[in-house]
Write a protein that holds these residues in place. Sequence first.
Motif, PDB file in Angstrom:
ATOM      1  N   GLN A  25     -20.404  32.379   0.548  1.00  0.00           N
ATOM      2  CA  GLN A  25     -19.148  33.056   0.234  1.00  0.00           C
ATOM      3  C   GLN A  25     -19.358  34.558   0.336  1.00  0.00           C
ATOM      4  O   GLN A  25     -20.460  35.050   0.104  1.00  0.00           O
ATOM      5  N   SER A  26     -18.330  35.287   0.663  1.00  0.00           N
ATOM      6  CA  SER A  26     -18.435  36.746   0.675  1.00  0.00           C
ATOM      7  C   SER A  26     -17.118  37.357   0.247  1.00  0.00           C
ATOM      8  O   SER A  26     -16.071  36.723   0.322  1.00  0.00           O
ATOM      9  N   LEU A  27     -17.223  38.581  -0.237  1.00  0.00           N
ATOM     10  CA  LEU A  27     -16.023  39.320  -0.607  1.00  0.00           C
ATOM     11  C   LEU A  27     -16.232  40.798  -0.304  1.00  0.00           C
ATOM     12  O   LEU A  27     -17.349  41.285  -0.236  1.00  0.00           O
ATOM     13  N   VAL A  28     -15.117  41.475  -0.130  1.00  0.00           N
ATOM     14  CA  VAL A  28     -15.133  42.907   0.158  1.00  0.00           C
ATOM     15  C   VAL A  28     -15.257  43.658  -1.152  1.00  0.00           C
ATOM     16  O   VAL A  28     -14.548  43.359  -2.112  1.00  0.00           O
ATOM     17  N   LEU A  29     -16.150  44.620  -1.194  1.00  0.00           N
ATOM     18  CA  LEU A  29     -16.273  45.475  -2.374  1.00  0.00           C
ATOM     19  C   LEU A  29     -15.342  46.673  -2.211  1.00  0.00           C
ATOM     20  O   LEU A  29     -15.146  47.168  -1.098  1.00  0.00           O
TER      21      LEU A  29
ATOM     22  N   SER B 133     -12.445  42.936   5.884  1.00  0.00           N
ATOM     23  CA  SER B 133     -12.170  41.550   5.494  1.00  0.00           C
ATOM     24  C   SER B 133     -13.469  40.757   5.430  1.00  0.00           C
ATOM     25  O   SER B 133     -14.471  41.137   6.015  1.00  0.00           O
ATOM     26  N   ALA B 134     -13.415  39.648   4.714  1.00  0.00           N
ATOM     27  CA  ALA B 134     -14.600  38.808   4.565  1.00  0.00           C
ATOM     28  C   ALA B 134     -14.177  37.358   4.441  1.00  0.00           C
ATOM     29  O   ALA B 134     -13.069  37.059   4.005  1.00  0.00           O
ATOM     30  N   GLY B 135     -15.070  36.476   4.835  1.00  0.00           N
ATOM     31  CA  GLY B 135     -14.832  35.051   4.687  1.00  0.00           C
ATOM     32  C   GLY B 135     -15.204  34.292   5.935  1.00  0.00           C
ATOM     33  O   GLY B 135     -15.648  34.879   6.922  1.00  0.00           O
TER      34      GLY B 135
ATOM     35  N   ASP C 111     -26.774  33.961   7.172  1.00  0.00           N
ATOM     36  CA  ASP C 111     -25.594  33.642   6.381  1.00  0.00           C
ATOM     37  C   ASP C 111     -24.338  34.424   6.742  1.00  0.00           C
ATOM     38  O   ASP C 111     -23.235  33.961   6.493  1.00  0.00           O
ATOM     39  N   VAL C 112     -24.510  35.605   7.289  1.00  0.00           N
ATOM     40  CA  VAL C 112     -23.347  36.472   7.498  1.00  0.00           C
ATOM     41  C   VAL C 112     -23.538  37.345   8.739  1.00  0.00           C
ATOM     42  O   VAL C 112     -24.651  37.725   9.078  1.00  0.00           O
TER      43      VAL C 112
ATOM     44  N   MET D 213     -11.564  52.685  11.507  1.00  0.00           N
ATOM     45  CA  MET D 213     -12.519  51.594  11.686  1.00  0.00           C
ATOM     46  C   MET D 213     -12.180  50.471  10.716  1.00  0.00           C
ATOM     47  O   MET D 213     -11.624  50.703   9.647  1.00  0.00           O
ATOM     48  N   ALA D 214     -12.540  49.266  11.103  1.00  0.00           N
ATOM     49  CA  ALA D 214     -12.415  48.092  10.241  1.00  0.00           C
ATOM     50  C   ALA D 214     -13.716  47.311  10.346  1.00  0.00           C
ATOM     51  O   ALA D 214     -14.384  47.335  11.377  1.00  0.00           O
ATOM     52  N   PHE D 215     -14.076  46.645   9.279  1.00  0.00           N
ATOM     53  CA  PHE D 215     -15.309  45.860   9.231  1.00  0.00           C
ATOM     54  C   PHE D 215     -14.984  44.456   8.753  1.00  0.00           C
ATOM     55  O   PHE D 215     -14.111  44.264   7.907  1.00  0.00           O
ATOM     56  N   ASP D 216     -15.687  43.488   9.307  1.00  0.00           N
ATOM     57  CA  ASP D 216     -15.504  42.090   8.935  1.00  0.00           C
ATOM     58  C   ASP D 216     -16.858  41.480   8.614  1.00  0.00           C
ATOM     59  O   ASP D 216     -17.835  41.721   9.333  1.00  0.00           O
ATOM     60  N   ALA D 217     -16.906  40.687   7.567  1.00  0.00           N
ATOM     61  CA  ALA D 217     -18.096  39.901   7.241  1.00  0.00           C
ATOM     62  C   ALA D 217     -17.732  38.436   7.452  1.00  0.00           C
ATOM     63  O   ALA D 217     -16.923  37.880   6.716  1.00  0.00           O
ATOM     64  N   ASP D 218     -18.307  37.856   8.469  1.00  0.00           N
ATOM     65  CA  ASP D 218     -18.036  36.475   8.855  1.00  0.00           C
ATOM     66  C   ASP D 218     -19.127  35.595   8.275  1.00  0.00           C
ATOM     67  O   ASP D 218     -20.304  35.780   8.582  1.00  0.00           O
ATOM     68  N   THR D 219     -18.765  34.653   7.421  1.00  0.00           N
ATOM     69  CA  THR D 219     -19.756  33.836   6.724  1.00  0.00           C
ATOM     70  C   THR D 219     -19.922  32.449   7.314  1.00  0.00           C
ATOM     71  O   THR D 219     -20.331  31.523   6.616  1.00  0.00           O
TER      72      THR D 219
END
Length: 152
Positions: A80-84, A94-96, A119-120, A132-138
């Motif tokens: 699981q991930s979430l944006v701080l 975004s994250a997930g 994991d990510v 800029m935008a950042f994504d964490a893909d889990t």
Amino acid sequence: MSSARSLVRVALFAALAVSTSAMARQFPATGLGQAWPNASDVSSSPRWHVYVFIKDGVRYIQVNDLNGRVRGAFATANGQSLVLPIGVDAERTSAGPNASALTTAATGQTGETVYRDNDVRVTARRLPGGNMAFDADTTGCNDPVECSTHVQ
């Protein structure tokens, strides 16, 4: 006698390799949010600095620009991930599961991978207007060659 020395040398070398590997996998627990934290830069891109922190089983991934400005950060644990809520791009982050694929489909903007482990995957995308935008893909990593670049 020389074979015994060779065996001792091999054993010492193996012990050194294991201890060096273990030290390389240790991450600091403090420094999140700092421009230049006391942590190794693990970015897979020369255009970004990425720092990883681990505390209480949670992995924190922070992305900074080349000037040290915090752009965004994520917390990940157990798939699981979430944006701080830190960094100048936090509201465009975004994250997930499949976060980067979903964002690419919605915006038409593909991203550059700036960090990846088992994991990510974190990607950076330039948006119209220069933001800029950042994504964490889990979803995890299925390509052993690509994943091995910065496996933690």
